[in-house]
Motif scaffolding. Structure first.
Motif, PDB file in Angstrom:
ATOM      1  N   GLU A  98      74.684  55.593  34.377  1.00  0.00           N
ATOM      2  CA  GLU A  98      75.624  56.909  33.951  1.00  0.00           C
ATOM      3  C   GLU A  98      77.056  56.883  34.694  1.00  0.00           C
ATOM      4  OE1 GLU A  98      73.417  60.526  34.225  1.00  0.00           O
ATOM      5  OE2 GLU A  98      71.943  59.772  32.468  1.00  0.00           O
ATOM      6  N   GLU A  99      77.675  55.729  34.850  1.00  0.00           N
ATOM      7  CA  GLU A  99      78.978  55.513  35.459  1.00  0.00           C
ATOM      8  C   GLU A  99      80.183  55.707  34.538  1.00  0.00           C
ATOM      9  OE1 GLU A  99      79.030  52.543  38.307  1.00  0.00           O
ATOM     10  OE2 GLU A  99      76.911  52.291  38.369  1.00  0.00           O
ATOM     11  N   ASP A 101      82.376  56.814  30.832  1.00  0.00           N
ATOM     12  CA  ASP A 101      82.756  57.537  29.753  1.00  0.00           C
ATOM     13  C   ASP A 101      82.835  56.617  28.508  1.00  0.00           C
ATOM     14  OD1 ASP A 101      83.417  59.881  31.345  1.00  0.00           O
ATOM     15  OD2 ASP A 101      84.801  58.703  32.008  1.00  0.00           O
ATOM     16  N   ARG A 127      77.523  57.871  30.802  1.00  0.00           N
ATOM     17  CA  ARG A 127      77.094  59.150  30.995  1.00  0.00           C
ATOM     18  C   ARG A 127      76.805  60.071  29.738  1.00  0.00           C
ATOM     19  NH1 ARG A 127      82.898  60.080  34.583  1.00  0.00           N
ATOM     20  NH2 ARG A 127      82.092  58.857  36.424  1.00  0.00           N
TER      21      ARG A 127
END
Length: 265
Positions: A98-99, A101, A127
Motif C-alpha cells: 500500500e505504497e 497511488d 493504496r
C-alpha cells in the motif's frame, strides 16, 4: 528470466514504444502529488518523464534487467532527479505494501506469462482507491512478422539450431485479463485491444527492432548467426508486405488496461 538487453541499442530503436508511452502518460491525468510505480521501466526515460509531472510526488521504476537499471541510474542521477528512483527487481515478486497511488506499465507485461501473479502484487502495492494503467502487447500483436519467424524455425538450419518449438509471448486478450484482474482484487474499468502502426523508414530500422527486442527468438541461436536470422526475417517481411509509401509497416495490437483498487468501506 532476465534477458540480455542492450540499453543503448534499445534506446535507438524504441521510438514507437516511447510514443505510445507519451500517449499513456497523458491518460494518467496526474495532479502532481502522486506516488507512481512503473513496472518494466527499462532504460528509465519513461519513468523520468512521469517523475517530471510529479513536482510534489515521486516515481519508482523497477526492471529485471541489471544492465537497464545501471544505464538508467547513470542517465538519471538522483542529484538531478530527486523524486525518481530506479531499482532492479522482478514484477512477479513486488515487495510493496500500500505504497503507491498509481501503478503504470508500458510495453513490458507481455514478457511475463503469469499476469495473475503480477496483478496480485499490484493490488498489494496500491493504496485503497489507487489506480492501474497498463499497456502491453495483446492478442494478435505483430502477427504477420512473428508468423514469418515461426515459419523459419520450422526450416533448416534454424530448426536444428533453435532446438525447440517456436516461443510464445504473453499476448493476452481482454476477457482473460479482466478475469485475472478481478481474481487479484482489482476492479477493471477498461480492458481493450488497440491497433497501432509501427513504421520504419528503412528495413534497417525493422532489423534494429528485431535485434533489440526479440530475445525469445534470438537468445537460443548462436551469437554469430543471430544477424543472419534477423536479416532473413526482415527480408521476407519486406518482400511479402510491401507498402505504397515505401516505408515498412508492422501492425501491432496493444492491450490497454485501466483498473482500480476499491477504497475500503
Amino acid at each position: 528470466m532476465a534477458h540480455a538487453w542492450n540499453p543503448n541499442d534499445y534506446g535507438r530503436h524504441s521510438a514507437a514504444q516511447q510514443a505510445w508511452a507519451h500517449e499513456l502518460i497523458a491518460k494518467l491525468v496526474l495532479a502532481g502529488d502522486e506516488r507512481v510505480l512503473d513496472l518494466g521501466c527499462g532504460e528509465g526515460k519513461v519513468t523520468a518523464e512521469i517523475a517530471a509531472c510529479l513536482p510534489s510526488g515521486s516515481a519508482l521504476g523497477i526492471d529485471l534487467s541489471r544492465d537497464m537499471i545501471a544505464f538508467a541510474r547513470e542517465r538519471f542521477p538522483p542529484e538531478q532527479y530527486p523524486n525518481l528512483r530506479l531499482i532492479e527487481g522482478d514484477m512477479l515478486d513486488l515487495p510493496f505494501d500500500e505504497e503507491f497511488d498509481i501503478v503504470f506499465s508500458n510495453a513490458a507485461l507481455h514478457w511475463v506469462a503469469d499476469h495473475g501473479r503480477v496483478f496480485q502484487g499490484i493490488a498489494r502495492a496500491l493504496r485503497p482507491g489507487g489506480r492501474v494503467l497498463l499497456q502491453m502487447g495483446g492478442r494478435g500483436n505483430a502477427a504477420p512478422i512473428i508468423a514469418i519467424a515461426d515459419e523459419m524455425l520450422a526450416e533448416e538450419p534454424w530448426m536444428r539450431l533453435f532446438g525447440g518449438p517456436a516461443p510464445c509471448y504473453a499476448f493476452y486478450g481482454p476477457e482473460e485479463e479482466r478475469e485475472l484482474l478481478e481474481t487479484a482484487g482489482l476492479t477493471p474499468l477498461r480492458v481493450e485491444l488497440i491497433g497501432k502502426d509501427m513504421a520504419f523508414d528503412l528495413p534497417e530500422g525493422l532489423m534494429g527492432w528485431v535485434r533489440t527486442t526479440w530475445h525469445l527468438y534470438l537468445e537460443p541461436l548462436p551469437d554469430d548467426l543471430r544477424p543472419v536470422f534477423i536479416e532473413e526475417v526482415a527480408n521476407r517481411y519486406v518482400e511479402r508486405f510491401p507498402s505504397p509509401d515505401g516505408r515498412v509497416h508492422v501492425p501491432m495490437v496493444r492491450l490497454e488496461v485501466e483498473a482500480v483498487k476499491e477504497p475500503e468501506p
